[in-house]
Design a protein around this motif. Sequence first.
Motif, short mmCIF file in Angstrom:
data_model
loop_
_atom_site.label_atom_id
_atom_site.label_comp_id
_atom_site.label_asym_id
_atom_site.label_seq_id
_atom_site.Cartn_x
_atom_site.Cartn_y
_atom_site.Cartn_z
N GLN A 1 -76.23 -22.58 21.02
CA GLN A 1 -75.15 -23.56 20.97
C GLN A 1 -75.07 -24.25 19.61
O GLN A 1 -74.08 -24.92 19.32
CB GLN A 1 -75.35 -24.61 22.07
N HIS A 2 -76.11 -24.11 18.78
CA HIS A 2 -76.16 -24.77 17.48
C HIS A 2 -76.30 -23.74 16.34
O HIS A 2 -76.94 -24.01 15.33
CB HIS A 2 -77.32 -25.78 17.44
N GLN A 3 -75.69 -22.59 16.51
CA GLN A 3 -75.81 -21.54 15.51
C GLN A 3 -75.26 -21.94 14.14
O GLN A 3 -75.69 -21.41 13.11
CB GLN A 3 -75.06 -20.28 15.96
N ALA A 4 -74.32 -22.87 14.13
CA ALA A 4 -73.71 -23.26 12.86
C ALA A 4 -74.74 -23.77 11.87
O ALA A 4 -74.50 -23.74 10.65
CB ALA A 4 -72.64 -24.32 13.11
N SER A 5 -75.89 -24.24 12.37
CA SER A 5 -76.92 -24.78 11.49
C SER A 5 -77.92 -23.72 11.02
O SER A 5 -78.85 -24.06 10.28
CB SER A 5 -77.68 -25.90 12.22
N LEU A 6 -77.74 -22.48 11.42
CA LEU A 6 -78.72 -21.45 11.09
C LEU A 6 -78.40 -20.70 9.80
O LEU A 6 -79.15 -19.81 9.40
CB LEU A 6 -78.86 -20.46 12.25
N GLY A 7 -77.30 -21.05 9.16
CA GLY A 7 -76.99 -20.49 7.85
C GLY A 7 -76.88 -18.98 7.84
O GLY A 7 -76.34 -18.35 8.76
N ALA A 8 -77.44 -18.37 6.79
CA ALA A 8 -77.31 -16.93 6.58
C ALA A 8 -78.01 -16.13 7.68
O ALA A 8 -77.70 -14.95 7.88
CB ALA A 8 -77.87 -16.56 5.22
N LEU A 9 -78.96 -16.74 8.38
CA LEU A 9 -79.68 -16.03 9.43
C LEU A 9 -78.73 -15.47 10.47
O LEU A 9 -78.96 -14.38 11.01
CB LEU A 9 -80.69 -16.98 10.10
#
Length: 383
Positions: free
Chosen positions: A199-207
């Motif tokens: 639910q918080h993928q936006a914070s995972l950057g290039a990963l």
Amino acid sequence: MAGESTSEPVRPTSARTLLTSTKLQGLRPKSQTPVVLRFECSVDHALKVLSAQKILSAPVVACSESDAPDDCTDVIGFIDIRDVLVSFLSDLDMVKCMKGQSMLHCMHALEEAGKAFGTKKLQDLHELGGDGTFLLDTGMSKVSVMELVHNGFLYPRETKAVHNGEHSRTVVHRVGLFNKTGHITTIISQSDVVQWLQQHQASLGALKGMTARQLGWADKQIKSLPAKTPAIECLAQMHQSGLSAIAITDGTDSNQLIGNFSVSDLRSIESEHFGSLALPVGEFLALDHGLEYWGIADHEHVKASPAAVFANKRRQEREPGPGDMVGQSLVTCTPQDTFSTIIDRIVEHHLHRVYVVNDRGQAVGVVTLTDLLRRVTEEARKA
């Protein structure tokens, strides 16, 4: 209008910020009253409780005879289906049961052994308590998700089973929170954290955009067995390899993936159903999922056995869906699929793993919940 604040809460902008700034209370675990088992209860009772609740594990507490259930606060550890079956294997003479014997003979032998084993108490099992750790629940406002994942799941301080355990678990899948009176209040699992991360993928950057191949998940050595292998032999090899699942192949030269045999497939097994473990694992899974892949098990006296009753019960618990040779809705990914795609599939389908398959249908890798958590924490430490 002037003077009004239209600002929104600041969202974490990196994996490190996300994991270190979010405390356990931010995970918002589902409201629950955890099921707790007494250390003194029988295996039969424990399995019936786990089956009725459709869960794989529960905390175990020690009580005196005069204690009411709510007064039991001496936490021993967790018990899960794997603990029970590993202890059963330890008591079982596999050579006498399986070597040179017919499947029906082995089925009967396992049913009889299961009945005797079911009378044992949890405190007498060979293996108990290794797959979980505990935290004081007042720490929910202080302990970060990073600490939970790193110190709780991936590198727990103590992974040795509570008593008589010969195997240490280097990774655990659940953390129990207890209050000042010693009562278990909440259980947080790896699945809970992975769902939150999704639910918080936006914070995972290039990963998010890295592929399974780039992440090293498409060239793993996969433990697999052919569909004709008895389910109990698969279980024994899973234990020896320290695995909670094993890939099932068609047994031909093409070595195509046709299924997955895991602890989850034993979610509602009871001791009277242990005879079902004599079936070839392909047939066990087919029975479990209601597919006519009966083969040598297609006999009326087999269909009327406790093994078939167990399989039919599991079939009725499942929603109908597309299946393959063993009736599973096997969700897979390719080496080109991204981290984002993989975590979406795992969360959407409530999975513990997905296999990475090539264009020939062969398993060339596997991605587990642990793999996802380990990769995210590695990313957070680099930031």
